[in-house]
Every structure is written in structure tokens, then in C-alpha cells.
Design a protein around this motif. Sequence first.
Motif, PDB file in Angstrom:
ATOM      1  N   GLY A 119       1.236  -1.342  -0.232  1.00 63.93           N
ATOM      2  CA  GLY A 119       0.413   0.144   0.228  1.00 63.93           C
ATOM      3  C   GLY A 119       0.413   1.152  -0.058  1.00 63.93           C
ATOM      4  N   GLY A 120       1.869   1.261  -0.097  1.00 64.95           N
ATOM      5  CA  GLY A 120       3.067   2.375   0.575  1.00 64.95           C
ATOM      6  C   GLY A 120       3.762   2.574  -0.709  1.00 64.95           C
ATOM      7  N   ALA A 121       3.920   1.698  -1.569  1.00 64.57           N
ATOM      8  CA  ALA A 121       4.435   2.014  -3.208  1.00 64.57           C
ATOM      9  C   ALA A 121       4.561   2.980  -2.984  1.00 64.57           C
ATOM     10  CB  ALA A 121       3.966   0.547  -3.521  1.00 64.57           C
ATOM     11  N   PRO A 122       5.492   3.318  -4.336  1.00 62.12           N
ATOM     12  CA  PRO A 122       5.552   4.964  -5.543  1.00 62.12           C
ATOM     13  C   PRO A 122       4.512   4.597  -6.245  1.00 62.12           C
ATOM     14  CG  PRO A 122       7.675   4.650  -4.351  1.00 62.12           C
ATOM     15  CD  PRO A 122       6.334   2.666  -3.919  1.00 62.12           C
ATOM     16  N   LYS A 123       3.972   5.904  -6.319  1.00 59.96           N
ATOM     17  CA  LYS A 123       3.052   5.393  -7.825  1.00 59.96           C
ATOM     18  C   LYS A 123       3.286   4.716  -8.852  1.00 59.96           C
ATOM     19  CE  LYS A 123       0.330   8.733 -10.125  1.00 59.96           C
ATOM     20  NZ  LYS A 123      -0.887   8.476 -10.306  1.00 59.96           N
TER      21      LYS A 123
END
Length: 179
Positions: A119-123
Motif C-alpha cells: 500500500g505504500g508503494a511509490p506511484k
Amino acid sequence: MADYTVLGIDPSIAATGLVLLKATGEKQPQVLLAEEVKPAEAAGFARIRAIAFSVMSIIHTHQPNAIVVEGYSLNLKNAASVVPLVELGGVLRLMLHLDGLCWYDPRANQLKQFVTGHGGAPKSHLMMHVLKRWGYTSATDNIADAYGLACIGLAQANRLPGITTPMRALAGSLILRSN
């Protein structure tokens, strides 16, 4: 299996991503439409109106079975972009509501979790994961986000084979909105 289509919408004042996918019964859905809405109107409500009208025109033309709009994810580090993004999101949702349509609105971290597993992956990682998982080469990150959103809609309807149990759980947890 009857045709089942989902429109993914990644709202943005700069370039709203739109992807319409059709379930195929295979891991890779068929892409019926993939584009960005970048109106010529410079700013303000004229730009928001142009984006909303373009999106609604696509909905009226293609009549998707489901609509998935990325939920509000407000980047308070860039506060100047927050108000126009909220205004656009509100106008889009109001127009959907006035037309009697329902939609899902997963947050950006849910989209990232679904596509990348984190869920915290870079765009920027979404484009790579959309290519890796579904074999779709996206022209922009807005289109990749809209593709992922449409995939969530297919998964929510149990029309996207080959997804993981956590992906299925995330899609199944979404609530259909109408207001």
C-alpha cells in the motif's frame, strides 16, 4: 458469460486517466478504452466542468457495468492542489449520483496494495506492476492507475481470474457508493 465492463477513473486536474476493461475469462482483460482527459480550459471550474463532461460522455457512450473512481488521497505537502482535486472529485461524484449511477472508490493505498502488494508503494511502481501482472503497457501513470482501478472492479465482480487471495479480499471489501 455476458460482456462485463468496468471503467476505472483516476481523477486529476492535470490529466484524468480513464480505462475501460472488458472481462475475457482470462487473466488479461480486454482494453476497450485507455486515455487521459486533458481539457484546453486553463483552470478553475471551466476545467473541472470539461473533465466531468468528458468522463460522463464516456460513461453514457459505453455504459459500463461498474465504475471505480480513485478515492480521495490528499497530498497536504502540495496544499495548492488539494482544493481543485476535491472539487473535481465532488463534481464527478455528484454527476454520477444525479445520473443514478453507483461506484466504488478505493483509496490510493488500496489501489497500490491491489496492484503491487504494498500500500505504500511509490506511484511510479504501478506502471511496472500493471505490465508485469496483466501484460499491459501504459502510456502514463494516470492510465496505469485507471487500469488498476478497472481491474479492482473486475475482481470485485469475480471477473478477473488469476488474482491472489489478498487481492480478492481487498476488492470484496469495497462498498458500492451512490452518494
